[in-house]
Scaffold this motif. Structure first.
Motif, PDB file in Angstrom:
ATOM      1  N   MET A  94       5.205  11.318   3.485  1.00  0.00           N
ATOM      2  CA  MET A  94       4.208  10.122   3.211  1.00  0.00           C
ATOM      3  C   MET A  94       4.616   8.877   3.694  1.00  0.00           C
ATOM      4  O   MET A  94       3.915   7.989   4.396  1.00  0.00           O
TER       5      MET A  94
ATOM      6  N   GLU B  17       0.912   6.736  -6.921  1.00  0.00           N
ATOM      7  CA  GLU B  17      -0.176   7.594  -7.022  1.00  0.00           C
ATOM      8  C   GLU B  17       0.399   9.171  -6.763  1.00  0.00           C
ATOM      9  O   GLU B  17      -0.189   9.910  -7.746  1.00  0.00           O
TER      10      GLU B  17
ATOM     11  N   ILE C 136       0.706  -1.250  -0.056  1.00  0.00           N
ATOM     12  CA  ILE C 136       0.071  -0.144   0.030  1.00  0.00           C
ATOM     13  C   ILE C 136       0.850   1.247   0.128  1.00  0.00           C
ATOM     14  O   ILE C 136       0.705   2.277  -0.591  1.00  0.00           O
TER      15      ILE C 136
ATOM     16  N   GLN D 165       1.802   1.709  -3.339  1.00  0.00           N
ATOM     17  CA  GLN D 165       0.749   2.329  -4.300  1.00  0.00           C
ATOM     18  C   GLN D 165       0.487   3.603  -4.008  1.00  0.00           C
ATOM     19  O   GLN D 165       0.402   4.487  -5.063  1.00  0.00           O
ATOM     20  N   LYS D 166       0.677   4.101  -2.813  1.00  0.00           N
ATOM     21  CA  LYS D 166       0.061   5.468  -2.555  1.00  0.00           C
ATOM     22  C   LYS D 166       1.252   6.545  -2.895  1.00  0.00           C
ATOM     23  O   LYS D 166       1.227   7.500  -3.554  1.00  0.00           O
TER      24      LYS D 166
ATOM     25  N   TYR E  65       3.136   6.526   7.006  1.00  0.00           N
ATOM     26  CA  TYR E  65       2.718   5.193   6.858  1.00  0.00           C
ATOM     27  C   TYR E  65       3.530   3.833   7.588  1.00  0.00           C
ATOM     28  O   TYR E  65       3.056   3.081   8.193  1.00  0.00           O
TER      29      TYR E  65
END
Length: 446
Positions: A290, A276, A269, A272-273, A294
């Protein structure tokens, strides 16, 4: 005031540079109120049940509990449109729904067309331990058998037995290819989807593995199936569920992982984040923020503590961010409650806690692992390396890994990050899978 919302409704929602058509099929319920289905036209042909339709004096609300979403808006004076917002994960996205005679359908060129040169049977069986009724389709080669068989395991999301996405039906294409080559195929609706009962939203990867093993048991009960050559093929999340099932049962004779995971889902994830965010122009500073957020969050989700304690720890971590940083990581105060609830869902905490590598070390049957070089959801090189290392460390004597140049997460040719609408699965991938299976089963080579 809109007095009757029954009918077909269609609108287009925009997420960044992506446009998706949303459709509602609403009808009067037999007793009172309304019933119906929601479809994401460009993503899937799946009919997702509408939980409730609420008509106010000058408002309409459509609730879709299965995907934790809703639509709310105001009808136009002529009742031909509703102007409102799609509500999901605490975010409101503008969406205008208009009445239409019918919702659009898309036919992909690779989708097989009947009549087929093999048997096709709708089947139902039980996962008795969970009181789940599983529905699917069994295809049987010509002849008397017994045939080797493979059970297909769909990826994440509320997917049907064909794994329908963007009107591509990859599992139908795969089942057709394998059955024509002498291998029986069982493909099923996921728990809580289509004709399979159960709660999709609450099902964990371990629950889904239970459903898979119920399918293996069903195949063993069929006289047309060779009980010594029953295997699994899973795509994406199915490539996580498959190894769990294979590690728990000696009845699984082989395993195929398509875009399966070696990494923990939390790491996937994060990948992916960040991908994006980068595609939308995020700079190095924001990407680093970010990642740090996470990487701090997921250990708290992963910890084996009760939800109340985990929530307190997440709120404390969130409080260390400035308002600007909260916006930058996508966790503003206004969305905090919904974001925490998402993180503490039972099935997500299970995903984050699961160690695919440790599970793969327990898999003893032959394993074929395939990934596409341009996969933007599961990075190929990293995961193939971890999977191969885990199988080797566990002493598995028969495994193979392949990275296919130019293919994406769905194993479609993608010269950039997007695929052609003409291809559902690369023929090279189909051939690789069937050749490998034939070499490990009793099917004679053509």
């Amino acid at each position: 005031m809109l007095t009757d919302v029954a009918g077909n409704w269609l609108g287009t929602i925009t997420f960044g540079s992506v446009k998706l058509r949303i459709g509602f099929e609403i009808s009067q319920a037999e007793t009172a109120g309304y019933t119906g289905f929601m479809r994401s036209i460009d993503q899937s042909a799946i009919h997702i049940p509408i939980s409730e339709v609420i008509l106010g004096r000058n408002s309409v609300r459509v609730e879709i509990d299965a995907i934790r979403s809703a639509y709310e808006g105001t009808p136009t004076a002529d009742g031909r449109a509703i102007v409102g917002n799609w509500l999901q994960h605490g975010t409101a996205t503008p969406l205008v729904m208009e009445r239409v005679d019918r919702l659009p359908e898309i036919i992909r060129p690779q989708t097989p067309k009947r009549p087929f040169p093999y048997g096709e049977e709708d089947v139902v069986y039980e996962n008795a331990s969970a009181s789940v009724r599983i529905a699917g389709t069994l295809t049987l080669p010509e002849g008397n058998g017994p045939f080797p068989a493979v059970l297909l395991i769909v990826g994440s999301g509320p997917l049907d037995r064909d794994e329908t996405v963007f009107f591509h039906k990859p599992f139908l294409v795969l089942a057709d290819h394998l059955t024509r080559r002498g291998i029986a195929v069982l493909r099923v609706d996921k728990r809580g989807v289509g004709q399979t009962t159960g709660d999709f939203a609450e099902a964990t990867i371990h629950d889904l593995a239970d459903d898979v093993l119920a399918g293996v048991g069903y195949l063993k009960s069929r006289r047309e199936i060779d009980p010594n050559h029953i295997g699994l093929l899973g795509h994406s999340e199915g490539g996580v569920v498959g190894p769990i099932a294979a590690s728990r049962s000696a009845d699984v004779a082989f395993l195929v992982m398509l875009a399966g995971l070696g990494q923990n889902n939390g790491d996937i994830i994060i990948f992916q984040k960040l991908l994006e965010a980068r595609s939308h122009g995020a700079g190095d500073e924001r990407l680093a923020l970010m990642r740090a957020w996470y990487e701090g969050l997921y250990p708290l989700v992963r910890e084996d503590t009760d939800s109340a304690t985990a929530e307190k720890k997440i709120r404390a971590l969130h409080a260390t961010l400035t308002d600007e940083e909260k916006e930058a990581v996508g966790w503003p105060d206004s969305h905090l409650d919904d974001a925490i609830a998402d993180q503490l869902r039972r099935h997500w905490r299970c995903d984050v806690r699961h160690d695919p590598r440790a599970t793969l070390m327990k898999v003893r049957c032959p394993v074929l692992t395939l990934n596409g070089e341009k996969d933007m959801q599961v990075p190929a090189k990293e995961n193939l390396a971890i999977i191969a290392d885990a199988l080797k460390a566990g002493g598995n004597p028969d495994f193979a890994v392949h990275e296919f140049p130019g293919l994406n997460h769905g194993f479609q040719t993608a010269h950039t990050q997007t695929a052609s609408d003409e291809e559902t699965i690369s023929p090279v991938v189909l051939q690789t899978i069937s050749d490998w299976l034939i070499a490990r089963t009793s099917v004679p080579r053509p």
